[in-house]
Design a protein around this motif. Structure first.
Motif: not given
Length: 682
Positions: A24, A34, A36-37, A39-40, A75
């Protein structure tokens, strides 16, 4: 609490999470916006921190906590992703991998604290948002000192109520402690156990809601409450609770004798906690368990394979059918032969089919996709490209190709050598590629595919290719061969010199090359796995290293042959054909016996001489032609027994130095037959 029973799960999950973080972070470098990346990544890091804390690995938990702080600021937009920052994060992942490796070896995380990485992570946060951090710290401090609210004190049953009143009359403090654990807490009952044990060192818990048994059985959500008697003030009690990892919030209410006065509560998120005190306390506890855990680690941290439910169901069905056949055969034993001969023979045939299917099913259970090895390489190529100052793209295909787990465990290091070799020696610099009219970005391809009973892994590049003349000159200078021998070598034979120990064409020693260590290690490792490696190259177009490996090291198809009075096995995937050769057709070329077969000159090896066996001279000799890469050779034998599926057994440490024998197998009649190592003999 003995956590060693969870050690294997922790190791497997940690390796998976670290691999996920590597992948990731690589993706984040290409697409830094991104969400989503990001958050992962944050989710995986948080999981890893919780797991380390649960197992009591404080240093690992603390490092992951600091990584999580950086990710949190990314973030929130306080920090913007750049390559230098990712370099530090990747170094932190390497440190976490070192912790896991140490845990595998000893059961403990070791003494390394990686202070330089901790300071680097703190600098990232401070340099990007120092003012905001200071303001936030001030406001948080003010908020903590000003929080004075009331909470509802629980109505106690009669017995704990009398104990509470008596404690207050004696001048002791009685607190109601409301504790909320992190939503991602692993093993909540284990956390509650630690909380109870810590509180009992400074006082006594007289009541809990829910009951103690329900807490032990993990029959609660994130929160539970305690009534606690102690001589200590609430600040010390609060600190005790916040020292426990994954405690999200602590609220303390004070019981008064009248039970009517306003009570004070203290709430605080477990952001930083009292990490240093906690580390000392946890390490002391860990030392007490070290001897026991370290002794168990080698037994617990065994190699494992993750198997799909479908494959396990298939195994279960086949075993069930075996039981049915066993019952049929047991029933046939007590009856007359003529009456039940047909049923008996049918059962035997059915048993043969089931055992064949069972063998295939077990083999599939042992098989693991090469993806588990390939996934490490994008990160490695990224680091190598930055170190070399080259723009390199790694293209992978065939990751779903499966290999035996024992082969998978050993193939990683040889592939690392080949990939580094391609990046350092194979690809030109960005400027050189521009001058040659090539794409400035060099490409390394890593491909896997199945070919019969073998798996082929190819490492290729679109670089400058291998200079044959340069290899010749380097070999002569290093004394590997003489000038006369070098001139007589074919192009393929010159390329074989690359695998000689100590050979290197690099003019200077770097972190990646020039020490003469690499391709010889690759060849010895792959040969030890029953495979072989070959090279193809074209000047200006690039090079390709082709690694051919057996699907499994456990069960193989072999040709059983007889040499003198001994039986030997030759792996079938090496065999090209079998020829009958008349004695007069065998010629000598440079003191080497050869035959000419379909316009090809093939060297002959008399296995009798190598194995120190007597040979009977015959007019017609039987020759088994085997092939390794582009090279062919003929083995002279006395007779054929036939094709057979054999189980490979190792020779043991006392006989492991015999290079031309790959192992042994037990035949159906109980005899032992040795397996010839074709890679060594060719």
């Amino acid at each position: 609490m003995d956590m060693s029973q969870y050690l294997q799960i922790f190791i497997e999950e940690s390796n998976d999470n670290l691999q996920s973080l590597n992948e990731h972070l690589l993706n984040l470098e290409h697409t830094p916006d991104d969400a989503q990346i990001l958050n992962e990544i944050f989710r995986v890091a948080h999981t890893l921190k919780g797991m380390a804390g649960t197992m009591g690995y404080v240093k690992m938990q603390k490092l992951t906590h600091n990584i999580e702080n950086v990710l949190s600021d990314i973030r929130s937009g306080k920090i913007h992703v750049n390559s230098d920052m990712l370099d530090i994060l990747f170094q932190c992942l390497d440190a976490l991998e070192n912790y896991v490796d140490e845990i595998v070896r000893t059961g403990q995380e070791g003494h390394e604290e990686y202070r330089d990485l901790m300071e680097a992570l703190e600098r990232i946060i401070n340099q990007s948002a120092s003012i905001k951090v200071e303001q936030s710290a001030v406001s948080t401090s003010q908020a903590e000192t000003s929080v004075v609210t009331s909470i509802d004190l629980m109505n106690l049953p009669e017995a704990p109520l009398h104990i509470k009143d008596e404690a207050l009359r004696q001048g002791l403090n009685v607190y109601q402690i409301n504790i909320r654990l992190s939503a991602n807490c692993v093993l909540k009952s284990a956390r509650a156990f630690v909380i109870f044990k810590d509180l009992e060192t400074i006082g006594e818990v007289i009541y809990s809601n829910p009951e103690v048994q329900d807490i032990e059985d993990e029959k609660f959500e994130e929160s539970f409450s305690l009534v606690f008697i102690t001589q200590e003030d609430k600040e010390i009690v609060k600190k005790k609770m916040l020292d426990v990892m994954e405690v999200e919030e602590v609220t303390i209410g004070v019981f008064e004798q009248s039970d009517s006065s306003e009570v004070v509560s203290i709430s605080q998120k477990d952001e930083e906690g009292a990490e240093s005190d906690k580390a000392v306390k946890t390490e002391q506890a860990a030392v007490q368990q070290q001897n026991g855990q370290a002794a168990k680690t080698q037994q617990v941290a065994n190699k494992s394979v993750r198997v799909s439910i479908e494959r396990l169901d298939n195994l279960m069905n086949l075993v069930s059918e075996l039981i049915i056949v066993k019952t049929q055969l047991d029933g046939a034993k007590g009856h007359g032969q003529d009456e039940h001969a047909t049923n008996y023979n049918d059962s035997i045939e059915y048993l043969e089919r089931i055992t064949d299917n069972l063998h295939q099913a077990v083999m599939k259970v042992r098989m693991v996709p090469v993806e588990s090895v390939f996934n490490r390489f994008p990160r490695m190529i990224r680091d190598v490209s930055r170190k070399l100052g080259k723009d390199i793209e790694l293209v992978m295909s065939g990751e779903e190709t499966e290999l035996d787990r024992t082969v998978i465990d050993e193939i990683g290091d040889p592939l690392i050598h080949l990939l580094r070799n391609a990046a350092d020696h194979g690809l030109e610099t960005t400027e050189e590629r521009r001058k040659l009219g090539k794409d400035p970005k060099g490409t390394i391809r890593l491909q896997a595919y199945q070919d019969g009973n073998s798996v082929v892994i190819e490492v290729s590049d679109d670089g400058k290719g291998i200079n044959i003349d340069k290899i010749r000159e380097s070999s002569i200078k290093k004394g590997v061969i003489t000038r006369e021998e070098a001139s007589a070598l074919s192009e393929q034979e010159v390329l074989e010199l690359l695998f000689k120990p100590g050979f290197s064409t690099s003019s200077e020693i770097t972190d990646l090359s020039g020490r003469g260590v690499g391709l010889d290690v690759v060849k010895s490792k792959i040969t030890g796995l029953g495979g072989h490696v070959e090279v193809k190259t074209e000047i200006g177009r690039g090079s390709k290293f082709i690694v051919r490996l057996p699907l499994t090291l456990a069960i193989i198809q072999a040709l059983m042959v007889k040499i003198a009075d001994e039986k030997y096995a030759i792996p079938l995937n090496n065999i090209q054909n079998i020829e009958d050769v008349r004695k007069e057709e065998i010629k000598f070329v440079q003191n080497q016996e050869v035959i000419v077969l379909r316009e090809e000159v093939i060297p002959i090896v008399r296995l009798h001489k190598l194995l120190d066996l007597e040979q009977e001279e015959r007019d017609v000799m039987m020759i088994v032609i085997v092939k390794k890469g582009e090279k062919q050779i003929g083995f002279m034998i006395d007779s054929l027994i036939g094709q057979q599926e054999i189980v490979i057994k190792p020779l043991g440490k006392y006989l492991s130095h015999i290079n031309m024998i790959a192992g042994a197998t037990i035949l159906g009649n109980g005899e032992v037959a040795l397996i010839l190592d074709v890679n060594t003999l060719v």
